[in-house]
Enzyme design. Structure first.
Site, mmCIF file in Angstrom:
data_model
loop_
_atom_site.group_PDB
_atom_site.id
_atom_site.type_symbol
_atom_site.label_atom_id
_atom_site.label_comp_id
_atom_site.label_asym_id
_atom_site.label_seq_id
_atom_site.Cartn_x
_atom_site.Cartn_y
_atom_site.Cartn_z
ATOM 1 N N GLY A 51 0.819 -1.198 0.000
ATOM 2 C CA GLY A 51 0.000 0.000 0.000
ATOM 3 C C GLY A 51 0.858 1.255 0.000
ATOM 4 C CB CYS A 52 0.159 4.637 1.301
ATOM 5 S SG CYS A 52 0.967 6.224 1.545
ATOM 6 C CG PHE A 53 5.824 5.166 -0.793
ATOM 7 C CD1 PHE A 53 5.090 6.319 -0.547
ATOM 8 C CD2 PHE A 53 6.537 5.094 -1.989
ATOM 9 C CE1 PHE A 53 5.056 7.374 -1.443
ATOM 10 C CE2 PHE A 53 6.512 6.148 -2.904
ATOM 11 C CZ PHE A 53 5.763 7.289 -2.634
ATOM 12 C CD1 TRP A 54 4.543 9.005 1.791
ATOM 13 C CD2 TRP A 54 2.476 9.784 2.158
ATOM 14 N NE1 TRP A 54 4.329 10.027 0.916
ATOM 15 C CE2 TRP A 54 3.080 10.534 1.108
ATOM 16 C CE3 TRP A 54 1.183 10.097 2.559
ATOM 17 C CZ2 TRP A 54 2.410 11.566 0.464
ATOM 18 C CZ3 TRP A 54 0.509 11.128 1.925
ATOM 19 C CH2 TRP A 54 1.119 11.856 0.886
ATOM 20 C CB CYS A 55 1.227 3.443 5.665
ATOM 21 S SG CYS A 55 -0.173 4.504 5.256
#
Length: 218
Positions: A51-55
């Site tokens: 999923g989102c790489f920030w997370c």
């Protein structure tokens, strides 16, 4: 009418040919021999997409033995992918992270446990509100030992949940570092809307599941 039908046929044929070429490129990535990242100053590297790489970056940086987590792209066939291009799903890449870690403190097997504990393992092509092939789950292996660890843990989780696990297993080829503004995004932008509503709750759910692997607070 005949002209319209002819045009439609040409469009369908072109689309089929284009899809076949894309599938062939992606299959070549999946079938490639893995590349092993060498140890540097005693530190190893591992690669995950979830999923989102920030997370994902923030989750791994909370783990003991992880020195750094870097956001970027991997798993596709396009050279020099960008965030804008990756978001179209046309690069074959997924948003991914490069984990730099001390194998004397945390094992690759534990990093895989962190991976599965920090996501919805049965969601296909995405995590939470983020949907699309660029958000699909991939675990990258660099050698047969890592591949065996991944496949055994994936099979055990499938049995435990009695469900198909969405994570794909790819040989590692190359990691493309993402744009500077993506790095440490959650830490630098704690009040941003997505971070507050998606990233931080996801991080907290993970922390509750695996408190034993977390870094000590200073």
């Amino acid at each position: 009418m005949k002209k319209l039908l002819s045009t439609l046929v040409l469009i369908v044929l072109f689309s089929c040919q284009n899809n076949a070429q894309v599938n062939k490129k992606q299959q070549a990535v999946i079938d490639a021999e893995p590349i092993e990242a060498p140890l540097e100053n005693g530190k190893a590297r591992a690669y995950f997409a979830s999923g989102c790489f920030w997370c994902v970056e923030a989750i791994y940086e909370s783990v003991k033995g992880v020195e750094e987590s870097i956001s970027g792209y991997s798993g596709g066939y396009t050279e020099n992918p960008t965030y804008k291009l990756s978001n179209t799903g046309a690069t074959g890449h997924a948003e991914a992270v490069e984990i730099i870690y001390d194998p004397k403190i945390v094992s690759f097997a534990t990093l895989v446990d962190v991976y599965f504990a920090s996501q919805n393992p049965i969601q296909v092509n995405g995590q939470g509100p983020d949907k699309g092939s660029q958000y699909r789950s991939i675990i990258f292996f660099q050698n047969e030992t890592q591949k065996k660890i991944i496949e055994e843990k994936k099979a055990a989780l499938a049995k435990q949940l009695n469900a198909k696990i969405a994570a794909e297993v790819y040989p590692f080829q190359k990691f493309w570092v993402g744009e500077d503004y993506h790095q440490n995004y959650e830490r630098l932008h704690p009040n941003q809307g997505y971070i507050r509503s998606v990233s931080i709750p996801r991080l907290n759910r993970f922390k509750a599941k695996m408190p034993e692997v977390l870094k000590e607070k200073h």
